[in-house]
Scaffold this active site. Structure first.
Site, PDB file in Angstrom:
ATOM      1  N   LYS A  67     -17.775  -2.296   7.408  1.00 12.89           N
ATOM      2  CA  LYS A  67     -18.828  -1.515   8.030  1.00 12.89           C
ATOM      3  C   LYS A  67     -19.960  -1.272   7.042  1.00 12.89           C
ATOM      4  CE  LYS A  67     -16.347   1.036  11.633  1.00 12.89           C
ATOM      5  NZ  LYS A  67     -15.988   2.380  12.145  1.00 12.89           N
ATOM      6  N   ARG A 102     -10.211  -4.731  10.412  1.00 10.88           N
ATOM      7  CA  ARG A 102     -10.820  -4.471  11.718  1.00 10.88           C
ATOM      8  C   ARG A 102     -11.005  -5.825  12.406  1.00 10.88           C
ATOM      9  NH1 ARG A 102     -13.843  -1.458   7.908  1.00 10.88           N
ATOM     10  NH2 ARG A 102     -13.691   0.814   8.205  1.00 10.88           N
ATOM     11  N   HIS A 153     -12.276   2.322   3.710  1.00 12.18           N
ATOM     12  CA  HIS A 153     -12.846   3.652   3.926  1.00 12.18           C
ATOM     13  C   HIS A 153     -13.652   4.127   2.727  1.00 12.18           C
ATOM     14  CE1 HIS A 153      -9.614   4.733   7.172  1.00 12.18           C
ATOM     15  NE2 HIS A 153     -10.576   3.963   7.627  1.00 12.18           N
ATOM     16  N   ARG A 204      -3.931  -2.645  12.889  1.00  8.05           N
ATOM     17  CA  ARG A 204      -4.535  -1.954  11.739  1.00  8.05           C
ATOM     18  C   ARG A 204      -3.867  -0.592  11.537  1.00  8.05           C
ATOM     19  NH1 ARG A 204      -9.319  -1.426   8.582  1.00  8.05           N
ATOM     20  NH2 ARG A 204     -10.333   0.622   8.710  1.00  8.05           N
ATOM     21  N   TYR A 239     -13.889  -4.773 -12.920  1.00  2.97           N
ATOM     22  CA  TYR A 239     -13.324  -3.777 -12.011  1.00  2.97           C
ATOM     23  C   TYR A 239     -12.587  -4.436 -10.867  1.00  2.97           C
ATOM     24  CZ  TYR A 239     -12.814   0.128  -8.830  1.00  2.97           C
ATOM     25  OH  TYR A 239     -12.281   1.085  -7.997  1.00  2.97           O
ATOM     26  N   HIS A 285      -6.683  -3.207  16.959  1.00  4.67           N
ATOM     27  CA  HIS A 285      -6.710  -1.991  16.150  1.00  4.67           C
ATOM     28  C   HIS A 285      -5.316  -1.388  16.002  1.00  4.67           C
ATOM     29  CE1 HIS A 285      -9.575   0.484  14.037  1.00  4.67           C
ATOM     30  NE2 HIS A 285      -8.957   1.576  14.449  1.00  4.67           N
TER      31      HIS A 285
END
Length: 308
Positions: free
Chosen positions: A172, A148, A269, A246, A278, A243
């Protein structure tokens, strides 16, 4: 009973021999079917037992990736063809895709750029400008990592591991994720750092990667103008913004056959775990997906530009 992969192989023969489709079209259909098989496998469902609700969930995941309506419609066409084939061959009794609607496609072009258009934007960057190297690095980072614009302008030097091919991104909700960067982008950023560090740097920009001429962090609006102006200089008539790069990142990975889950994680997301073990496993898998499916991740695809 045949495996799902064997049914897909039969479908491939059907497309080439019985329907007479080109190798390119048949390959595109098989990529779409591959996404469906991955989805079914991840949900513990045999492809012959997929119901309409399962397909709707699958298509919602595709939509959430920011894939263009045109690409979604092409994918749905491939899935429908596959289910029609399975019904004709007796693998299933009813077609779960029969009532699935394709997204409406307007007359305007989708907000997705081709690889050629992105290359044209890069070629439109003036060679003699002080900010040329920075702008080239910005395009490669946006398109090569699917960031983003807010994530791009917030990239911190202290959270970069260019030698390893990764950067830490604040997404986000203040969620952090590890994002692979292409060899081209990593090289451009490294070269740009020499220019950046030689100029003025304000206190608020000391740990920020991309700075303006005065040494302050770039704003989202500044990046928007950079991308818009380069698209115009390249003769691109689409409405292009950061964007758009993206969306192009996600669309090109999807059409190249990358795993849906990997794309979701790369786009931020879904949150990722923060344990060292991990992260190591996750970074390796995501980088493998990019090396295999992203047009700008082949180190030999484009020669690294001279910083001078």
């Amino acid at each position: 009973m045949k495996k799902a992969s064997e049914i897909a192989t039969d479908f491939s023969r059907h497309l080439l021999l019985e329907r007479g489709l080109s190798q390119h079209t048949a390959s595109s259909y098989l990529v779409d079917v591959g996404h469906l098989l991955d989805f079914a496998r991840s949900h513990g469902v045999d492809v012959r037992d997929v119901k309409q609700d399962d397909l709707l969930t699958f298509l919602c995941e595709i939509h959430d990736l920011g894939i263009s309506a045109r690409s979604q419609a092409r994918l749905i066409a491939g899935i429908r063809s596959f289910f029609r084939f399975m019904r004709q061959e007796g693998y299933i009794e009813t077609d779960p895709s029969a009532l699935i609607e394709s997204p409406r496609i307007g007359r305007t072009l989708p907000d997705v750029l081709s690889v050629e258009e992105i290359d044209a934007m890069i070629e439109a960057i003036p060679a003699d400008k002080a900010e040329s190297l920075r702008n080239h690095a910005i395009i490669e980072t946006l398109y090569g990592s699917g960031l983003r614009v807010s994530e791009l302008v917030g990239l911190r030097l202290s959270r970069m591991a260019l030698d390893d091919g990764y950067i830490m991104v604040d997404g986000k909700g203040d969620k952090q994720r590890i994002v692979p960067v292409s060899p081209v982008a990593a090289s451009l950023i490294s070269d740009y750092l020499h220019v950046r560090n030689a100029g003025p740097i304000k206190r608020e920009g000391s740990d920020i990667l991309f700075l303006n001429r005065r040494g302050a962090p770039l704003t989202r609006v500044m990046v928007f103008y950079i991308i818009r102006d380069l698209a115009a200089a390249a003769g691109i008539r689409k409405k292009v913004s950061p964007h758009t790069l993206r969306h192009s990142f996600a669309t090109h990975l999807l059409e190249g056959g990358a795993n849906l889950r990997a794309i979701q994680e790369m786009l931020g997301h879904e949150s990722i775990a923060t344990t060292e073990i991990y992260l190591h496993l996750d970074r390796t898998r995501l980088r493998t997906e990019l090396l295999a499916h992203h047009p700008h991740f082949a180190p030999s695809l484009r020669a690294t530009p001279d910083p001078e």
